[in-house]
Design an enzyme around this catalytic site. Structure first.
Site, PDB file in Angstrom:
ATOM      1  N   GLY A   1      44.875  40.297  42.620  1.00  0.00           N
ATOM      2  CA  GLY A   1      44.443  40.311  41.252  1.00  0.00           C
ATOM      3  C   GLY A   1      44.036  39.333  40.433  1.00  0.00           C
ATOM      4  O   GLY A   1      44.540  38.072  40.828  1.00  0.00           O
ATOM      5  N   SER A   2      42.770  39.409  39.852  1.00  0.00           N
ATOM      6  CA  SER A   2      42.088  38.291  39.463  1.00  0.00           C
ATOM      7  C   SER A   2      40.974  38.815  38.492  1.00  0.00           C
ATOM      8  O   SER A   2      41.066  39.711  37.657  1.00  0.00           O
ATOM      9  CB  SER A   2      41.508  37.646  40.586  1.00  0.00           C
ATOM     10  OG  SER A   2      40.792  38.486  41.299  1.00  0.00           O
ATOM     11  N   ARG A   3      40.289  37.719  38.054  1.00  0.00           N
ATOM     12  CA  ARG A   3      39.101  37.986  37.160  1.00  0.00           C
ATOM     13  C   ARG A   3      37.997  37.122  37.479  1.00  0.00           C
ATOM     14  O   ARG A   3      37.994  36.045  38.067  1.00  0.00           O
ATOM     15  CB  ARG A   3      39.639  37.644  35.768  1.00  0.00           C
ATOM     16  CG  ARG A   3      38.395  37.563  34.757  1.00  0.00           C
ATOM     17  CD  ARG A   3      38.963  37.548  33.230  1.00  0.00           C
ATOM     18  NE  ARG A   3      38.294  36.780  32.536  1.00  0.00           N
ATOM     19  CZ  ARG A   3      38.874  36.209  31.309  1.00  0.00           C
ATOM     20  NH1 ARG A   3      40.029  36.632  30.946  1.00  0.00           N
ATOM     21  NH2 ARG A   3      38.121  35.449  30.562  1.00  0.00           N
TER      22      ARG A   3
END
Length: 232
Positions: free
Chosen positions: A200-202
């Site tokens: 999970g990240s951006r």
């Protein structure tokens, strides 16, 4: 003369179908899948332990999947560096640690859930001229403040025309490990794999302010294929 394998039927055909249906896995996932399988093996006499190990192995294999992509061939486009959902659009100044002019650029932010493929790809072809890691916090990557507050790793790619395109890996609430496999001086083609972020990240992509943005808020992207913008 050796007989050519019959790909229309038989085991060769089955193997080809499996390869085309199941994406390969990034090498960074091997330790996690291996550890999960070891748990399943050690706990083979305990049903719950064996099942937990196998489920964990399957989940990690899915998370670290590395699906093949076909980048666009037309020149002057910036593609998404990650699978995910566009959560922010607008102008912003690039990360300060890069030492670039304090001039606003177009920015497209892509949020990756734990269900997305987390392999990152080069948004454009060119030479890597800067790689900077900055420690930070681990707030939810969906928040706009994550661009400033969270741990991040920035890669600057200079195109043959001399333009700078920036891809910033941003850690999130669950993601605590940024992997970047490129170094200053490396040459990248559009869509090349260059790193990943675990769980999970951006990804923020910066490009010149006069580029024409072709995506909208809430749109889903495919790394290496979805065109974010056309350069002027």
């Amino acid at each position: 003369m050796a007989r050519r394998p019959d790909l229309q039927s038989g085991p060769e055909r089955l193997a080809a179908l499996v390869r085309s249906s199941i994406p390969p896995m990034h090498s960074a996932g091997l330790p996690f899948v291996g550890a999960s399988l070891a748990v399943a093996l050690l706990g083979r006499k305990r049903r719950w332990m064996r099942r937990a190990g196998l489920i964990s192995a399957g989940a990690n294999a899915a998370f670290f999947r590395h699906p093949p992509r076909v980048p666009p061939t037309r020149p002057g486009v910036v593609v998404a560096p990650a699978d995910g959902l566009i959560c922010l659009l607008g102008e912003a100044t690039p990360p300060a640690e890069l030492g670039l002019p304090d001039i606003p650029m177009q920015r497209v932010s892509i949020f990756l859930s734990v269900l997305d493929a987390h392999v990152q790809r080069a948004p454009i072809g060119g030479e890597v001229v800067a790689v900077r890691h900055r420690p930070g916090r681990f707030h939810s990557a969906e928040l706009e403040a994550a661009s400033e507050d969270n741990e991040r790793n920035s890669v600057v790619i200079r195109t043959p025309e001399g333009l700078h395109i920036i891809a910033v890996q941003i850690a999130g609430l669950i993601a605590r490990r940024i992997v970047c496999d490129v170094h200053v001086g490396d040459k990248l083609s559009i869509g090349d794999t260059y790193g990943l972020i675990r769980y999970g990240s951006r990804l923020d992509t910066y490009f010149p302010a006069d580029a024409r943005v072709l995506v909208s808020h809430g749109q889903r992207t495919l790394a290496g294929e979805t065109v974010l913008a056309e350069l002027a």
